[in-house]
Design a protein around this motif. Structure first.
Motif, PDB file in Angstrom:
ATOM      1  N   THR A  73       0.829  -1.205   0.000  1.00 14.44           N
ATOM      2  CA  THR A  73       0.000   0.000   0.000  1.00 14.44           C
ATOM      3  C   THR A  73       0.860   1.251   0.000  1.00 14.44           C
ATOM      4  OG1 THR A  73      -1.777  -1.167   1.148  1.00 14.44           O
ATOM      5  CG2 THR A  73      -1.816   1.245   1.226  1.00 14.44           C
ATOM      6  N   LEU A 237      -6.348  -2.670  -4.749  1.00 14.08           N
ATOM      7  CA  LEU A 237      -6.377  -1.440  -3.953  1.00 14.08           C
ATOM      8  C   LEU A 237      -6.656  -0.234  -4.844  1.00 14.08           C
ATOM      9  CD1 LEU A 237      -5.781   0.041  -1.225  1.00 14.08           C
ATOM     10  CD2 LEU A 237      -3.401   0.178  -2.000  1.00 14.08           C
ATOM     11  N   LEU A 284     -11.025  -5.396   2.982  1.00 19.18           N
ATOM     12  CA  LEU A 284     -10.413  -4.080   3.146  1.00 19.18           C
ATOM     13  C   LEU A 284     -11.486  -3.044   3.428  1.00 19.18           C
ATOM     14  CD1 LEU A 284      -8.006  -2.077   2.921  1.00 19.18           C
ATOM     15  CD2 LEU A 284      -8.577  -1.885   0.478  1.00 19.18           C
ATOM     16  N   PHE A 301      -6.505   2.818   5.509  1.00 19.16           N
ATOM     17  CA  PHE A 301      -6.788   1.447   5.093  1.00 19.16           C
ATOM     18  C   PHE A 301      -6.699   0.484   6.272  1.00 19.16           C
ATOM     19  CE2 PHE A 301      -4.704   3.813   1.669  1.00 19.16           C
ATOM     20  CZ  PHE A 301      -5.708   3.788   0.712  1.00 19.16           C
ATOM     21  N   VAL A 303      -7.446  -3.674   7.225  1.00 16.26           N
ATOM     22  CA  VAL A 303      -7.770  -5.021   6.764  1.00 16.26           C
ATOM     23  C   VAL A 303      -8.398  -5.802   7.908  1.00 16.26           C
ATOM     24  CG1 VAL A 303      -6.760  -7.240   6.067  1.00 16.26           C
ATOM     25  CG2 VAL A 303      -6.064  -5.127   4.924  1.00 16.26           C
TER      26      VAL A 303
END
Length: 318
Positions: A73, A237, A284, A301, A303
């Motif tokens: 990311t 993403l 996510l 972000f 998870v």
């Protein structure tokens, strides 16, 4: 008891990660053995496709080994800045691009500095990083500042304003969703020889179907063991970020590989990973909607439900 065992078997067989493992097995068992650019050697096949549904927060995050999704990311966010120097990554503890500038430094200077010491100098010395940490006009530079040139009356060319492909695609998705030109291209032929590594994940195309946005990624060269887990996460993403910025729901990620290979010195990783069974369904959550696609932060972000099996280390071929 027997019914539960049968159900678990069916769930494992249909797990989205299974297609990745099947691809790995096919390459290792039937790929052609080749001498490659790195000298390590690979087993390779021509052409492959993987498809992942991103509905309900689903992500192609492997569970048969730990994938460091925050690292991937951070790299994606770095791409979106247009930055080409590794120093911002180094300062965040991201190591995935370090080998290339280190190899160039050793080759050009003859100094036998360790990778660890080289990276520390990049972090500590901004001037050193400016000289030796740059990768050339890789991914992000092409994505947000593709160079243009103007022809002058005196017969010479001068540099024009760079093209921000990412911003253009966001705008075109908002205003003309049915277009077949929602493309981000990294393969700038004129600048390949200036790049530390020509783009592997080179062409992204977005496609709107109803209220869902799909992403098709063409990757010309793919290291399935080390690279592909990151590539799948990053493409998914980017798709989710595009969807949020344009008001669509995430659809499907379609990954297509050209030269799809495994390195011969990754046998231990391949054998171990193929012995493991995928499980779980990580998702996510993006916790806020930034003003633009260029304003996301790593803290945005989260998870959920990710319980991977242990990581498997293997060397990167440079």
């Amino acid at each position: 008891m027997a019914s539960s065992a049968i159900s678990d078997s069916i769930n494992t067989a249909s797990h989205p990660e299974r297609q990745y493992l099947d691809l790995m097995r096919r390459i290792w068992e039937s790929g052609s053995e080749r001498v490659d650019r790195t000298g390590v050697g690979t087993r390779s096949i021509a052409g492959a496709m993987l498809r992942y549904d991103l509905a309900d927060g689903a992500m192609p995050l492997l569970t048969t080994k730990r994938v460091y999704w925050k690292t991937a990311t951070r790299e994606m966010l770095w791409f979106l800045t247009g930055e080409t120097n590794i120093r911002p990554l180094v300062l965040q503890g991201v190591k995935i691009w370090n080998e290339w500038p280190h190899a160039r430094y050793v080759k050009e200077t003859g100094e036998q500095i360790t990778l660890e010491d080289f990276v520390q100098r990049i972090a500590d010395d901004e001037a050193f990083a400016q000289r030796w940490g740059d990768l050339g006009p890789v991914y992000g530079k092409q994505w947000v500042d593709w160079p243009t040139y103007r022809y002058r009356k005196d017969g010479l060319y001068e540099k024009g304003e760079g093209i921000n492909q990412v911003a253009q695609v966001v705008e075109s998705l908002r205003t003309n969703p049915g277009s077949r030109r929602h493309i981000i291209e990294g393969w700038n032929v004129a600048e390949l020889d200036r790049m530390a590594l020509p783009p592997c994940h080179k062409t992204y195309q977005f496609h709107v179907s109803g209220d869902r946005i799909n992403c098709l990624l063409y990757q010309r060269s793919c290291d399935v063991a080390l690279g592909l887990p990151f590539n799948l996460w990053s493409a998914a993403l980017l798709t989710r970020m595009m969807a949020q910025q344009t008001g669509f729901e995430p659809g499907e990620l379609v990954w297509m590989g050209g030269d799809v290979h495994l390195y011969l010195n990754h046998e231990h990783l391949i054998t171990e990973q193929l012995s493991r069974e995928p499980s779980g369904a990580p998702t996510l959550e993006i916790t806020r909607t930034p003003e633009t696609i260029f304003d996301y932060r790593i803290e945005d972000f989260v998870v959920h439900d990710y319980a991977p099996q242990p990581p498997i280390k293997a060397p990167v071929a440079v």
